[in-house]
Design an enzyme around this catalytic site. Structure first.
Site, mmCIF file in Angstrom:
data_model
loop_
_atom_site.group_PDB
_atom_site.id
_atom_site.type_symbol
_atom_site.label_atom_id
_atom_site.label_comp_id
_atom_site.label_asym_id
_atom_site.label_seq_id
_atom_site.Cartn_x
_atom_site.Cartn_y
_atom_site.Cartn_z
ATOM 1 N N THR A 17 -27.924 19.514 33.338
ATOM 2 C CA THR A 17 -29.228 20.084 33.390
ATOM 3 C C THR A 17 -29.800 20.086 32.256
ATOM 4 O O THR A 17 -30.219 19.016 31.886
ATOM 5 C CB THR A 17 -28.890 21.370 34.423
ATOM 6 O OG1 THR A 17 -28.332 21.702 35.179
ATOM 7 C CG2 THR A 17 -30.664 21.842 34.256
ATOM 8 N N GLY A 75 -34.331 30.398 26.805
ATOM 9 C CA GLY A 75 -34.538 29.531 27.007
ATOM 10 C C GLY A 75 -35.374 28.331 25.520
ATOM 11 O O GLY A 75 -35.024 28.552 25.175
ATOM 12 N N ILE A 90 -38.427 29.851 25.431
ATOM 13 C CA ILE A 90 -38.339 30.590 23.816
ATOM 14 C C ILE A 90 -38.391 30.579 22.791
ATOM 15 O O ILE A 90 -37.599 30.660 22.225
ATOM 16 C CB ILE A 90 -38.656 32.555 24.628
ATOM 17 C CG1 ILE A 90 -39.377 32.080 26.265
ATOM 18 C CG2 ILE A 90 -39.518 33.535 23.956
ATOM 19 C CD1 ILE A 90 -38.439 34.149 26.564
ATOM 20 N N LYS A 105 -26.997 37.285 25.094
ATOM 21 C CA LYS A 105 -28.147 37.093 24.931
ATOM 22 C C LYS A 105 -28.125 38.375 23.648
ATOM 23 O O LYS A 105 -28.570 38.237 22.544
ATOM 24 C CB LYS A 105 -28.712 36.993 25.758
ATOM 25 C CG LYS A 105 -28.713 35.784 26.499
ATOM 26 C CD LYS A 105 -29.488 35.628 27.883
ATOM 27 C CE LYS A 105 -29.233 34.329 28.631
ATOM 28 N NZ LYS A 105 -30.102 34.102 30.071
ATOM 29 N N GLY A 152 -34.123 26.858 32.765
ATOM 30 C CA GLY A 152 -34.644 25.324 32.996
ATOM 31 C C GLY A 152 -34.384 24.574 32.720
ATOM 32 O O GLY A 152 -34.414 24.421 31.321
#
Ligand code: HSE
Length: 407
Positions: A11, A129, A131, A200, A297
């Protein structure tokens, strides 16, 4: 011209290839040199995909090619990513990654290896992701000591909690919907038990407080026990329930954890819904700053990887240091950190609730929200979990649930 390679055509990796291809002239201009995607490493074949022209199956082809100056990794997992990162950095090839397992476990070591070889190890995409959070922390917010970093760090759980809150649906039903939509993994444990958010916050806390925070040392509570009744109390308190990763410095100690919190309407984290993430930092001079955007994403995450590639190219032959001491930090005991709590007790303990609330610095028993029967609840003052547990044991009450308040 600078040649780069991408490891993994899943992905995120395929997103990196897409951006390097579609935005090539823009990426080259921002890098200060023409960017040439020379190799993509994957064990699989992709018949008919243009990637076939650059696809290789052996990492040695990449790392032994003197034209390769930057490698971007999007395979996930510690091995073989760690071995590949070491081999690349030892040759002075800069390495960027979206891989939070690798960064949490080996980040400090790989930054040092990069320093010894005049290269860079960058990992913007490993947290939040798309950000931008890592680069602002290490390059922009450098005048402050950080006191706190807290955030919604997992899109899947935030999607589930938002649906439960807004549509009054039960956890199991929303989890299935999240899986059907491809947000949650088939085995969703890493998301719903808080482990993904734990990795994270471990990375963010290591950077904020400049010393290794081990994921394995973090207390982590997930969202599997959050039910409709918990949301009924949240609504009555003009709050929502969010899974937060949080690290706070208090009296010289760092406390870090992942847990569901009641977040009040006035808190900017309250409005962060669905698969979005947000990270709030508090600095001693700056006060609060918050970053918001898509925490996962394909293209959002790949965009962060490509920005790292550009930064590596702009800094070829020059190391950009990141302060992260590899010696693991001994964390403060999260059970001793004071929070205000919502405490739910069984109905049989209704007679003891008011006394217990007062003993814990609270202000009496809450009115039962509409539709809630068979239990009673109150809010404490700031108390440690240890004090709360001890007081509940001494009062001989049965606690259904406790939830921390983020205020
Ligand atoms: N499973 C993660 C999430 C993916 O839901 O946020 C991004 O790390």
């Amino acid at each position: 011209m600078v040649s780069v390679a991408v490891l993994g055509y899943g992905t995120v990796g395929s997103g990196v290839v897409q951006i390097l291809t579609e935005n090539n002239s823009h990426v080259s201009r921002r890098s200060g040199d023409a960017v040439n995607l020379k190799y993509v490493l994957d064990l699989r074949e992709f018949p008919g995909d243009p990637v076939e022209k650059v696809l290789v199956h052996d990492f040695q082809t990449i790392v032994n090619d003197p034209e390769i100056r930057v490698i971007a990794e999007a395979m996930g997992g510690i091995e073989p990513a760690y071995t590949f990162a070491k081999q690349a950095l030892e040759k002075g090839i800069s390495f960027c990654t979206s891989n939070k397992e690798l960064v949490e476990a080996k980040g400090a070591e790989l930054i040092r290896l990069a320093a010894e070889n005049n290269a860079n190890f960058f990992f913007e995409a490993s947290v939040g992701g798309g950000i931008p959070i890592i680069r602002p922390m290490i390059e922009c917010l450098t005048a402050d000591h950080f006191d706190e970093i807290s955030g919604i760090l997992n899109g899947t759980t935030n999607y589930i909690l938002t649906k439960m809150d807004k549509e009054g649906l039960p956890f199991d039903e929303v989890l299935k919907d999240a899986q059907d939509k491809g947000y949650a993994e088939r085995n969703p444990e890493a998301d719903v038990e808080g482990h993904d958010a734990g990795r994270k916050i471990a990375i963010l806390a290591s950077l904020a407080f400049e010393k290794q925070v081990n994921f394995a040392d973090l207390p982590m509570e997930g969202i599997t026990k959050i039910d409709e009744t918990a949301f009924a109390y949240a609504k009555a308190l003009s709050a929502s329930i969010k899974l937060l990763g949080t690290a706070r410095r208090k009296d010289g100690k760092v406390y870090a954890m992942v847990a569901p919190f009641l977040v009040p309407e006035g808190d900017p984290l309250y409005a962060v819904d669905g698969v979005y993430n947000a990270i709030k930092l508090h600095g001693d001079m700056l006060e609060n700053v918050m970053f918001y955007g898509q925490g996962a994403g394909k293209l959002a995450t790949a965009s962060a990887v490509v920005s790292d590639i550009e930064d590596c190219i702009r800094r070829l032959g020059q190391h950009r240091d990141i302060l992260w001491d590899p010696e693991p930090r001994v964390l403060g005991d999260a059970e001793e950190y004071p929070f205000r709590y919502l405490v739910r007790l069984e109905e049989k303990d209704a007679g003891k609730a008011a006394g217990l609330a007062t003993a814990l610095g609270g202000e009496g028993v809450l009115d039962a929200p509409a539709g809630v029967t068979g239990e009673t609840a109150f809010i404490t003052g700031p108390v440690s979990r240890k004090e709360l547990t001890k007081a509940a044991e001494e009062a001989d009450v049965t606690v259904i649930q406790t939830l921390r308040l983020n205020w």
